[in-house]
Design an enzyme around this catalytic site. Structure first.
Site, short mmCIF file in Angstrom:
data_model
loop_
_atom_site.label_atom_id
_atom_site.label_comp_id
_atom_site.label_asym_id
_atom_site.label_seq_id
_atom_site.Cartn_x
_atom_site.Cartn_y
_atom_site.Cartn_z
N ALA A 20 83.16 -2.68 -18.49
CA ALA A 20 83.31 -1.99 -19.94
C ALA A 20 84.16 -3.23 -20.70
CB ALA A 20 83.89 -0.90 -19.71
N ASP A 26 87.98 -2.50 -18.57
CA ASP A 26 88.33 -1.63 -17.59
C ASP A 26 88.69 -2.38 -16.21
OD1 ASP A 26 88.57 0.28 -19.51
OD2 ASP A 26 86.52 1.37 -18.93
N GLN A 78 89.68 -2.13 0.99
CA GLN A 78 90.93 -2.50 1.34
C GLN A 78 91.63 -2.53 -0.16
OE1 GLN A 78 90.69 -5.43 5.00
NE2 GLN A 78 88.83 -5.74 3.30
N ASN A 108 81.25 -7.53 0.22
CA ASN A 108 80.77 -7.28 -1.05
C ASN A 108 81.58 -7.58 -2.28
OD1 ASN A 108 78.43 -5.63 -0.71
ND2 ASN A 108 79.64 -3.64 -0.98
N THR A 128 74.26 -6.08 -5.17
CA THR A 128 73.44 -4.88 -5.28
C THR A 128 74.41 -3.72 -5.24
OG1 THR A 128 72.85 -5.01 -2.85
CG2 THR A 128 71.34 -5.93 -4.61
N ALA A 129 75.91 -3.65 -5.39
CA ALA A 129 76.50 -2.69 -5.19
C ALA A 129 77.26 -2.43 -6.51
CB ALA A 129 77.63 -3.03 -3.92
N ASP A 137 76.14 1.72 4.42
CA ASP A 137 76.59 0.23 3.99
C ASP A 137 78.10 0.04 4.27
OD1 ASP A 137 74.02 -0.58 3.76
OD2 ASP A 137 74.17 -0.71 1.65
N GLY A 138 78.97 1.21 3.83
CA GLY A 138 80.25 1.17 3.97
C GLY A 138 80.85 0.84 5.50
N SER A 144 75.83 -1.81 -10.86
CA SER A 144 76.18 -0.73 -11.60
C SER A 144 76.72 -1.16 -12.89
CB SER A 144 76.67 0.50 -10.93
OG SER A 144 78.07 0.03 -10.76
#
Length: 299
Positions: A210, A175, A248, A145, A186-187, A71-72, A191
């Site tokens: 966080a 954070d 970037q 993304n 979904t990236a 994906d990157g 998470s």
């Protein structure tokens, strides 16, 4: 004839990519297409038998770009090609692969159908972001993304004031903060406990990382809104803050700096094999179909 000129882009660090790209190129030439190899891909794989082209040249000449990698790799290619409206198709030579959705072992069959005009089209939005210090623009970039503001190094939490348009939303101590497209949902945003957003929606997702106050929850915002993030305080003296537009980075964020994020003026078009389903991708990538067995904990 669909797609008379096709560009190949590859993550040249992958072992075996040179052979795979040559096989794809020969398949395309045999089907009567003109093949271009993205310039850095050609340089690092030493593929010289096909013309090399910069992204600008691909944008001006190609009717389709085939991106092989993870994906990157797709993120970088999509950002470059979106202003030219060159559609892209992704062959997964990586691991997870939400947007490079064709498995490498199925590439020949999928491309054969695509060259015959059998495919589905999906349009996805990008973000345009800029960093401002007073009236001076310090950095700008696009992202497929997400745009991520986060603390750097061992620094403590950062503080940021969030506004959408002229409306004040909140001040956050955390954070970091993620502004994601539906593609980016979904990236990193996922998470950080953000929602999955269907790619057909035009929306931005704001996800705290966080946060100090647990009531700071993810929120979905309209895509036509303009977000202003003002960094009001950094963490401890040994830390700092940086902002990332996909891959970037601007790493010199100072208190008072503003990040402005809005929908980019260009979209990117993904082509998928006939029968493609976003939900099928989620089932495969997130293991949604797996049922607990008798040996699992919590039987």
């Amino acid at each position: 004839m669909p797609f008379p000129t096709i560009a190949l882009v590859g993550r040249y660090q992958d072992s075996g990519l040179q052979t795979h790209l040559r096989d794809l190129a020969r398949l395309l030439v045999a089907a009567g297409r003109t093949v271009l190899i993205e310039a850095e891909t050609a340089s690092h794989t030493d593929i010289r038998e096909f013309p090399a082209a910069t992204y600008t040249e691909i944008g001006q000449r190609a009717d389709l770009a085939i991106v092989t990698g993870g994906d990157g790799t797709m993120l970088g290619a999509a950002r470059q090609l979106a202003p030219y409206d060159v559609p892209v198709v992704g062959i997964n030579h990586g691991r997870l692969g939400f947007i490079t959705d064709i498995p490498v072992e199925a590439a020949e069959t999928a491309l054969g159908s695509l060259l015959q005009g059998r495919y589905e089209t999906e349009t996805r939005m990008l973000l345009a972001g800029s960093v401002w210090r007073g009236d001076a623009q310090m950095f700008n970039a696009t992202a497929l993304n997400d745009v991520v503001l986060n603390r750097a190094g061992r620094g403590g939490m950062i503080e940021v004031r969030v506004e959408i348009g002229a409306a004040y939303m909140y001040s956050l101590r955390a954070d970091g903060l993620i502004i994601a497209t539906p593609t980016g949902s979904t990236a990193y945003a996922l998470s950080a406990a953000g929602p999955i957003v269907h790619p057909e929606l035009n929306a931005m997702v704001l996800v705290p990382v966080a946060p100090q106050t647990l009531s700071n929850r993810p929120i979905v915002l309209p895509a036509d809104g303009v977000l202003n993030l003002t960094l009001t305080a950094l963490g401890r003296s040994e830390g700092g803050a940086s902002v990332h537009f996909d891959m970037q980075t601007w790493s010199d964020m100072q208190p008072g700096d503003r990040i402005v994020v809005r929908r980019a003026p260009h979209n990117i078009r993904f082509l998928h094999p006939t029968g493609y389903s976003f939900f099928s991708t989620l089932r495969r990538k997130l293991d949604w179909n797996r049922m607990p067995s008798a040996n699992d904990d919590g039987e």
